[in-house]
Motif scaffolding. Sequence first.
Motif, PDB file in Angstrom:
ATOM      1  N   GLN A 112      48.447  40.465  40.741  1.00  0.00           N
ATOM      2  CA  GLN A 112      48.453  40.070  39.327  1.00  0.00           C
ATOM      3  C   GLN A 112      47.262  40.672  38.592  1.00  0.00           C
ATOM      4  O   GLN A 112      46.315  41.130  39.202  1.00  0.00           O
ATOM      5  CB  GLN A 112      48.425  38.551  39.207  1.00  0.00           C
ATOM      6  N   GLY A 113      47.352  40.630  37.269  1.00  0.00           N
ATOM      7  CA  GLY A 113      46.267  41.148  36.450  1.00  0.00           C
ATOM      8  C   GLY A 113      46.387  42.638  36.218  1.00  0.00           C
ATOM      9  O   GLY A 113      47.490  43.193  36.175  1.00  0.00           O
ATOM     10  N   TYR A 114      45.252  43.275  36.084  1.00  0.00           N
ATOM     11  CA  TYR A 114      45.204  44.692  35.730  1.00  0.00           C
ATOM     12  C   TYR A 114      45.984  45.552  36.727  1.00  0.00           C
ATOM     13  O   TYR A 114      45.858  45.396  37.931  1.00  0.00           O
ATOM     14  CB  TYR A 114      43.748  45.183  35.669  1.00  0.00           C
ATOM     15  N   HIS A 115      46.772  46.483  36.170  1.00  0.00           N
ATOM     16  CA  HIS A 115      47.569  47.406  36.986  1.00  0.00           C
ATOM     17  C   HIS A 115      47.202  48.821  36.547  1.00  0.00           C
ATOM     18  O   HIS A 115      47.591  49.277  35.471  1.00  0.00           O
ATOM     19  CB  HIS A 115      49.057  47.142  36.772  1.00  0.00           C
ATOM     20  N   ASP A 116      46.452  49.523  37.375  1.00  0.00           N
ATOM     21  CA  ASP A 116      45.891  50.816  36.989  1.00  0.00           C
ATOM     22  C   ASP A 116      46.944  51.879  36.713  1.00  0.00           C
ATOM     23  O   ASP A 116      46.870  52.580  35.705  1.00  0.00           O
ATOM     24  CB  ASP A 116      44.901  51.308  38.052  1.00  0.00           C
ATOM     25  N   GLU A 133      40.096  38.227  32.963  1.00  0.00           N
ATOM     26  CA  GLU A 133      39.243  37.176  33.532  1.00  0.00           C
ATOM     27  C   GLU A 133      38.764  36.203  32.471  1.00  0.00           C
ATOM     28  O   GLU A 133      38.638  34.999  32.733  1.00  0.00           O
ATOM     29  CB  GLU A 133      38.063  37.809  34.264  1.00  0.00           C
ATOM     30  N   SER A 134      38.531  36.682  31.258  1.00  0.00           N
ATOM     31  CA  SER A 134      38.037  35.807  30.180  1.00  0.00           C
ATOM     32  C   SER A 134      39.053  34.753  29.774  1.00  0.00           C
ATOM     33  O   SER A 134      38.683  33.719  29.221  1.00  0.00           O
ATOM     34  CB  SER A 134      37.622  36.630  28.965  1.00  0.00           C
ATOM     35  N   VAL A 135      40.336  35.026  30.029  1.00  0.00           N
ATOM     36  CA  VAL A 135      41.376  34.049  29.688  1.00  0.00           C
ATOM     37  C   VAL A 135      41.904  33.340  30.938  1.00  0.00           C
ATOM     38  O   VAL A 135      42.985  32.770  30.929  1.00  0.00           O
ATOM     39  CB  VAL A 135      42.534  34.699  28.887  1.00  0.00           C
ATOM     40  N   GLY A 136      41.119  33.398  32.024  1.00  0.00           N
ATOM     41  CA  GLY A 136      41.477  32.676  33.234  1.00  0.00           C
ATOM     42  C   GLY A 136      42.363  33.442  34.194  1.00  0.00           C
ATOM     43  O   GLY A 136      42.818  32.886  35.193  1.00  0.00           O
ATOM     44  N   GLY A 137      42.595  34.711  33.913  1.00  0.00           N
ATOM     45  CA  GLY A 137      43.429  35.519  34.797  1.00  0.00           C
ATOM     46  C   GLY A 137      42.653  36.035  35.993  1.00  0.00           C
ATOM     47  O   GLY A 137      41.430  35.936  36.054  1.00  0.00           O
ATOM     48  N   VAL A 138      43.397  36.576  36.923  1.00  0.00           N
ATOM     49  CA  VAL A 138      42.830  37.141  38.146  1.00  0.00           C
ATOM     50  C   VAL A 138      43.324  38.574  38.266  1.00  0.00           C
ATOM     51  O   VAL A 138      44.489  38.854  37.978  1.00  0.00           O
ATOM     52  CB  VAL A 138      43.285  36.316  39.380  1.00  0.00           C
ATOM     53  N   ASN A 139      42.450  39.467  38.673  1.00  0.00           N
ATOM     54  CA  ASN A 139      42.823  40.861  38.924  1.00  0.00           C
ATOM     55  C   ASN A 139      42.785  41.071  40.432  1.00  0.00           C
ATOM     56  O   ASN A 139      41.720  41.251  41.006  1.00  0.00           O
ATOM     57  CB  ASN A 139      41.836  41.802  38.232  1.00  0.00           C
ATOM     58  N   ASP A 140      43.956  40.980  41.057  1.00  0.00           N
ATOM     59  CA  ASP A 140      43.989  41.131  42.514  1.00  0.00           C
ATOM     60  C   ASP A 140      45.188  41.992  42.908  1.00  0.00           C
ATOM     61  O   ASP A 140      45.737  42.704  42.074  1.00  0.00           O
ATOM     62  CB  ASP A 140      43.961  39.775  43.222  1.00  0.00           C
ATOM     63  N   ASP A 141      45.618  41.901  44.131  1.00  0.00           N
ATOM     64  CA  ASP A 141      46.708  42.743  44.631  1.00  0.00           C
ATOM     65  C   ASP A 141      48.078  42.412  44.047  1.00  0.00           C
ATOM     66  O   ASP A 141      49.021  43.197  44.210  1.00  0.00           O
ATOM     67  CB  ASP A 141      46.790  42.656  46.159  1.00  0.00           C
ATOM     68  N   ALA A 181      48.647  49.702  46.119  1.00  0.00           N
ATOM     69  CA  ALA A 181      47.856  50.915  45.850  1.00  0.00           C
ATOM     70  C   ALA A 181      47.936  51.314  44.378  1.00  0.00           C
ATOM     71  O   ALA A 181      46.929  51.695  43.770  1.00  0.00           O
ATOM     72  CB  ALA A 181      48.321  52.059  46.742  1.00  0.00           C
ATOM     73  N   ALA A 182      49.137  51.214  43.780  1.00  0.00           N
ATOM     74  CA  ALA A 182      49.309  51.583  42.371  1.00  0.00           C
ATOM     75  C   ALA A 182      48.642  50.578  41.439  1.00  0.00           C
ATOM     76  O   ALA A 182      48.162  50.942  40.369  1.00  0.00           O
ATOM     77  CB  ALA A 182      50.790  51.701  42.043  1.00  0.00           C
ATOM     78  N   ARG A 183      48.614  49.328  41.828  1.00  0.00           N
ATOM     79  CA  ARG A 183      47.924  48.318  41.019  1.00  0.00           C
ATOM     80  C   ARG A 183      46.424  48.550  41.063  1.00  0.00           C
ATOM     81  O   ARG A 183      45.733  48.475  40.056  1.00  0.00           O
ATOM     82  CB  ARG A 183      48.247  46.907  41.514  1.00  0.00           C
ATOM     83  N   ARG A 184      45.895  48.848  42.214  1.00  0.00           N
ATOM     84  CA  ARG A 184      44.452  48.948  42.421  1.00  0.00           C
ATOM     85  C   ARG A 184      43.840  50.264  41.968  1.00  0.00           C
ATOM     86  O   ARG A 184      42.644  50.345  41.693  1.00  0.00           O
ATOM     87  CB  ARG A 184      44.117  48.706  43.890  1.00  0.00           C
ATOM     88  N   GLY A 185      44.637  51.319  41.906  1.00  0.00           N
ATOM     89  CA  GLY A 185      44.146  52.631  41.499  1.00  0.00           C
ATOM     90  C   GLY A 185      45.313  53.497  41.078  1.00  0.00           C
ATOM     91  O   GLY A 185      46.467  53.162  41.331  1.00  0.00           O
ATOM     92  N   PHE A 186      45.022  54.603  40.427  1.00  0.00           N
ATOM     93  CA  PHE A 186      46.096  55.483  39.977  1.00  0.00           C
ATOM     94  C   PHE A 186      46.736  56.189  41.167  1.00  0.00           C
ATOM     95  O   PHE A 186      46.051  56.746  42.019  1.00  0.00           O
ATOM     96  CB  PHE A 186      45.575  56.534  38.996  1.00  0.00           C
ATOM     97  N   VAL A 187      48.060  56.147  41.207  1.00  0.00           N
ATOM     98  CA  VAL A 187      48.805  56.941  42.182  1.00  0.00           C
ATOM     99  C   VAL A 187      49.723  57.879  41.386  1.00  0.00           C
ATOM    100  O   VAL A 187      50.277  57.492  40.357  1.00  0.00           O
ATOM    101  CB  VAL A 187      49.622  56.084  43.185  1.00  0.00           C
TER     102      VAL A 187
END
Length: 148
Positions: free
Chosen positions: A76-80, A66-74, A134-140
């Motif tokens: 893009q961004g963080y992948h748990d 988010e600090s570099v303008g990214g988005v964490n959604d379904d 589901a895998a992006r949003r939480g550990f599967v």
Amino acid sequence: MTDLPFRPFADDAAIRRIGEGLLACTLPKAEWTHEAHLGATLWLIRDRPDIDVDTRIAAIISAYNESVGGVNDDTQGYHDTITRCFVAGIRLHLSGRAPGEALVEAVNTLLASPIGLRDWPLRFYSRKRLFSVAARRGFVPPDLVALP
């Protein structure tokens, strides 16, 4: 010029700079590469016992994105699941390293190993499962082979 399939780090300071930039949300976005992800995570696990990686890694990477303008959604961004798969791999890698080894040696040997490959999680997950919302949003858990 290197013929390596990854960009090795020059020294311990380069890895610490990436890790500290991640934590402070000051790392330039262009420097947040696959190698930087793995180097920073290894540094956090090995050299920052004050940070509980299992509890905080999602918040650390999401805040940085988010600090570099990214988005964490379904999409893009963080992948748990990918992150936690690599955390397991990094711990496995570190379990076989000599105490007192230079950080740069630990990171560059990780990057040169199968665990350091971008597609390493696909040894454990089908593409469909790994790249699911589901895998992006939480550990599967893996659907092919258990994580080491």
